[in-house]
Design a protein around this motif. Structure first.
Motif, PDB file in Angstrom:
ATOM      1  N   VAL A 172      18.010   8.034 -37.207  1.00 19.74           N
ATOM      2  CA  VAL A 172      16.671   8.613 -37.102  1.00 19.74           C
ATOM      3  C   VAL A 172      16.734   9.914 -36.307  1.00 19.74           C
ATOM      4  O   VAL A 172      16.160  10.936 -36.696  1.00 19.74           O
ATOM      5  N   GLU A 173      17.456   9.880 -35.201  1.00 21.26           N
ATOM      6  CA  GLU A 173      17.629  11.078 -34.367  1.00 21.26           C
ATOM      7  C   GLU A 173      18.288  12.203 -35.159  1.00 21.26           C
ATOM      8  O   GLU A 173      17.864  13.362 -35.095  1.00 21.26           O
ATOM      9  N   ALA A 174      19.328  11.864 -35.923  1.00 18.40           N
ATOM     10  CA  ALA A 174      20.043  12.871 -36.706  1.00 18.40           C
ATOM     11  C   ALA A 174      19.139  13.499 -37.756  1.00 18.40           C
ATOM     12  O   ALA A 174      19.139  14.724 -37.957  1.00 18.40           O
ATOM     13  N   GLY A 175      18.361  12.666 -38.458  1.00 16.74           N
ATOM     14  CA  GLY A 175      17.473  13.182 -39.496  1.00 16.74           C
ATOM     15  C   GLY A 175      16.405  14.099 -38.937  1.00 16.74           C
ATOM     16  O   GLY A 175      16.114  15.163 -39.507  1.00 16.74           O
ATOM     17  N   LEU A 176      15.802  13.703 -37.831  1.00 19.21           N
ATOM     18  CA  LEU A 176      14.770  14.546 -37.211  1.00 19.21           C
ATOM     19  C   LEU A 176      15.360  15.862 -36.729  1.00 19.21           C
ATOM     20  O   LEU A 176      14.763  16.938 -36.907  1.00 19.21           O
ATOM     21  N   ALA A 177      16.540  15.804 -36.111  1.00 17.38           N
ATOM     22  CA  ALA A 177      17.183  17.023 -35.626  1.00 17.38           C
ATOM     23  C   ALA A 177      17.578  17.952 -36.768  1.00 17.38           C
ATOM     24  O   ALA A 177      17.674  19.171 -36.578  1.00 17.38           O
ATOM     25  N   ALA A 178      17.792  17.382 -37.958  1.00 13.62           N
ATOM     26  CA  ALA A 178      18.139  18.188 -39.128  1.00 13.62           C
ATOM     27  C   ALA A 178      16.912  18.845 -39.759  1.00 13.62           C
ATOM     28  O   ALA A 178      17.050  19.612 -40.713  1.00 13.62           O
ATOM     29  N   GLY A 179      15.729  18.539 -39.249  1.00 15.47           N
ATOM     30  CA  GLY A 179      14.510  19.125 -39.801  1.00 15.47           C
ATOM     31  C   GLY A 179      14.048  18.441 -41.071  1.00 15.47           C
ATOM     32  O   GLY A 179      13.326  19.039 -41.880  1.00 15.47           O
ATOM     33  N   MET A 180      14.422  17.175 -41.231  1.00 13.25           N
ATOM     34  CA  MET A 180      14.061  16.418 -42.419  1.00 13.25           C
ATOM     35  C   MET A 180      12.939  15.437 -42.107  1.00 13.25           C
ATOM     36  O   MET A 180      12.681  15.109 -40.950  1.00 13.25           O
ATOM     37  N   GLN A 181      12.273  14.989 -43.157  1.00 13.48           N
ATOM     38  CA  GLN A 181      11.334  13.893 -42.995  1.00 13.48           C
ATOM     39  C   GLN A 181      12.142  12.607 -42.867  1.00 13.48           C
ATOM     40  O   GLN A 181      13.135  12.430 -43.580  1.00 13.48           O
ATOM     41  N   VAL A 182      11.696  11.730 -41.992  1.00 11.09           N
ATOM     42  CA  VAL A 182      12.484  10.533 -41.692  1.00 11.09           C
ATOM     43  C   VAL A 182      11.619   9.288 -41.828  1.00 11.09           C
ATOM     44  O   VAL A 182      10.518   9.212 -41.267  1.00 11.09           O
ATOM     45  N   ILE A 183      12.148   8.333 -42.573  1.00  5.68           N
ATOM     46  CA  ILE A 183      11.545   7.008 -42.661  1.00  5.68           C
ATOM     47  C   ILE A 183      12.459   6.037 -41.911  1.00  5.68           C
ATOM     48  O   ILE A 183      13.633   5.896 -42.249  1.00  5.68           O
ATOM     49  N   HIS A 184      11.917   5.424 -40.894  1.00  4.52           N
ATOM     50  CA  HIS A 184      12.679   4.492 -40.060  1.00  4.52           C
ATOM     51  C   HIS A 184      12.420   3.075 -40.556  1.00  4.52           C
ATOM     52  O   HIS A 184      11.326   2.527 -40.387  1.00  4.52           O
ATOM     53  N   LEU A 185      13.416   2.474 -41.179  1.00  4.41           N
ATOM     54  CA  LEU A 185      13.324   1.071 -41.587  1.00  4.41           C
ATOM     55  C   LEU A 185      13.602   0.229 -40.345  1.00  4.41           C
ATOM     56  O   LEU A 185      14.749  -0.079 -40.016  1.00  4.41           O
ATOM     57  N   ASN A 186      12.542  -0.120 -39.668  1.00  4.54           N
ATOM     58  CA  ASN A 186      12.650  -0.738 -38.344  1.00  4.54           C
ATOM     59  C   ASN A 186      12.660  -2.258 -38.473  1.00  4.54           C
ATOM     60  O   ASN A 186      11.624  -2.894 -38.694  1.00  4.54           O
ATOM     61  N   HIS A 187      13.851  -2.841 -38.331  1.00 10.80           N
ATOM     62  CA  HIS A 187      13.991  -4.294 -38.432  1.00 10.80           C
ATOM     63  C   HIS A 187      13.552  -5.014 -37.162  1.00 10.80           C
ATOM     64  O   HIS A 187      13.386  -6.241 -37.175  1.00 10.80           O
ATOM     65  N   PHE A 188      13.392  -4.263 -36.069  1.00  9.00           N
ATOM     66  CA  PHE A 188      13.074  -4.877 -34.778  1.00  9.00           C
ATOM     67  C   PHE A 188      11.882  -4.159 -34.140  1.00  9.00           C
ATOM     68  O   PHE A 188      11.994  -3.586 -33.056  1.00  9.00           O
ATOM     69  N   PRO A 189      10.720  -4.178 -34.789  1.00  8.15           N
ATOM     70  CA  PRO A 189       9.581  -3.393 -34.287  1.00  8.15           C
ATOM     71  C   PRO A 189       9.092  -3.802 -32.904  1.00  8.15           C
ATOM     72  O   PRO A 189       8.480  -2.989 -32.205  1.00  8.15           O
ATOM     73  N   PRO A 241      10.161   7.043 -33.244  1.00 11.69           N
ATOM     74  CA  PRO A 241       9.591   8.305 -32.749  1.00 11.69           C
ATOM     75  C   PRO A 241       8.321   8.685 -33.500  1.00 11.69           C
ATOM     76  O   PRO A 241       8.171   8.382 -34.692  1.00 11.69           O
ATOM     77  N   ASP A 242       7.400   9.349 -32.809  1.00 13.21           N
ATOM     78  CA  ASP A 242       6.131   9.732 -33.422  1.00 13.21           C
ATOM     79  C   ASP A 242       6.325  10.594 -34.666  1.00 13.21           C
ATOM     80  O   ASP A 242       5.503  10.555 -35.592  1.00 13.21           O
ATOM     81  N   SER A 243       7.394  11.368 -34.699  1.00 16.81           N
ATOM     82  CA  SER A 243       7.615  12.284 -35.818  1.00 16.81           C
ATOM     83  C   SER A 243       8.280  11.620 -37.018  1.00 16.81           C
ATOM     84  O   SER A 243       8.503  12.265 -38.046  1.00 16.81           O
TER      85      SER A 243
END
Length: 232
Positions: free
Chosen positions: A180-197, A203-205
């Motif tokens: 997730v961190e890598a995708g956001l830092a790359a300036g991409m849209q990120v979908i976090h498949l969160n298995h442990f909500p 992240p908010d973004s």
């Protein structure tokens, strides 16, 4: 003369372990067994709670700082043993993440790639063992091949360049914090498949989902937003 079809508005970049395939617990168990055998006490629980998605050698380095340094020969042998055992378990036990095959079937109009911190042969084994290989073809991007590991955004950026899409038109789908961190830092849209909500914050973004069945609707919405922006 027939018209050339317009390219899809988005390119989808999927992590492998924990996102496409349910390999995290297998990896945790194999890594715990192998590291402990070589004098680096480690548990599957540690992997799941502290190290999911991280580079193997970064995990080993952390354990060496706590429990003592191993020789280069031992480190090479440890990785070889771990990879061999992991492949055997993947071939025998690995399943796709619940709902992911159906989600991928609904996303056939989008170019897709696998972008993983794992080695190429592990990615291929995972895709073949779970019947997902046809969705990605040869669009498999390994950190070991490209020489850059998440959370460095370079891995996702190199994949986007190879897929011929700008970062802003790429969607990263990843379950691990490093991805997730890598995708956001790359300036991409990120979908976090969160298995442990209840334990892991998104992240908010980024966009949080808890099940793969949610993917098609979110991708469709993001695609509509891109089309609106480019035609405005």
């Amino acid at each position: 003369m027939p018209e050339t079809p317009s390219p899809a508005p988005l390119c989808l970049l999927f992590d492998s372990d924990g996102t496409l395939v349910d390999s995290e617990i297998l990896l945790a168990e194999v890594m715990a067994d192998v590291l402990t055998e070589y004098g680096l006490p480690f548990t599957a629980r540690q992997y799941m709670e502290e190290f999911r998605g991280m580079r193997f050698y970064d995990i080993v380095d952390t354990q060496q700082r706590l429990h003592g340094t191993l020789s280069e020969d031992n480190l090479t042998h440890i990785e070889a043993v771990m990879r061999t055992r992991m492949q055997a378990r993947m071939e025998a036990e690995l399943l796709a993440i619940d709902g992911m095959p159906e989600a991928l079937d609904s996303l056939t109009d989008y170019p897709k790639a696998v972008v993983s911190n794992g080695p190429d042969h592990k990615i291929r084994c995972a895709m073949t063992s779970t019947g997902l290989a046809h969705h990605f073809g040869e669009h498999l991007f390994s950190a070991y091949t490209l020489g850059v590991w998440k959370p460095d955004p370079g891995l996702y950026l190199k994949a986007a360049e190879a897929m011929e899409y700008p970062p802003e038109r790429c969607v990263v789908i990843d379950d691990a914090a490093v991805g997730v961190e890598a995708g956001l830092a790359a300036g991409m849209q990120v979908i976090h498949l969160n298995h442990f909500p209840d334990e892991e914050a998104t992240p908010d973004s980024a966009i949080a989902i808890e099940h793969a069945r949610e993917l098609p609707a979110i991708i469709a919405r993001l695609a509509r937003d891109v089309v609106k922006t480019t035609t405005a």
